[in-house]
Design a protein around this motif. Sequence first.
Motif, short mmCIF file in Angstrom:
data_model
loop_
_atom_site.label_atom_id
_atom_site.label_comp_id
_atom_site.label_asym_id
_atom_site.label_seq_id
_atom_site.Cartn_x
_atom_site.Cartn_y
_atom_site.Cartn_z
N TYR A 52 0.84 -1.19 0.00
CA TYR A 52 0.00 0.00 0.00
C TYR A 52 0.88 1.25 0.00
N THR A 127 -8.04 -3.49 -0.97
CA THR A 127 -7.17 -2.63 -1.77
C THR A 127 -6.93 -1.27 -1.12
N GLY A 146 -3.71 3.91 3.37
CA GLY A 146 -3.02 3.19 2.31
C GLY A 146 -3.96 2.76 1.20
N SER A 148 -3.64 0.28 -2.46
CA SER A 148 -2.75 -0.63 -3.18
C SER A 148 -1.89 0.16 -4.17
#
Length: 166
Positions: A52, A127, A146, A148
């Motif tokens: 991330y 994600t 975060g 991805s």
Amino acid sequence: MIAFFIRRSRGRSRHASTPERNHLAMSGTFGLFIYSMLAGSVAGGSSTEIRYCGQLYSSGIASYVETTLQFDMLGRITGHYTFYEKNAEVAGSLTEQGKPNGTRRSLLWSDRYGQGKLVINLSKNNTVFQGKWGGLKGDVILPWTGMSCDIPSADISTKGLKKTLS
């Protein structure tokens, strides 16, 4: 190898091989196959790792952070992170505390400054996460986010922070 051993130890005689002995040898082979499949999964073949790109606030300053979370086959999380502060890189580790509980997870962070709590809310597909962190005692109030790094907008949303040394 085990099946061969079973067959030799049980079937090594002057008598011809019997269906029972052949069945025992085949059962041993099948059991070994199943055992090796399960052991391989548990030993490290079935975890998912996501890196991330995001930011966290430390000492009142937004810093770029790369957080890597590894989800094992039971859904538990371990990981590590790196953020940049005062012309230095700060690296640390993450370990889930307690049982996995849906998309809201409690982690223990550990780095050169000590240890503390990180509570994150993951998106359903893992994600994106929004989190808050703090020390071991007290509230978790400082943001830690975060997305991805494989999602193109992750670079855009953290572009001003990317590895900026404050």
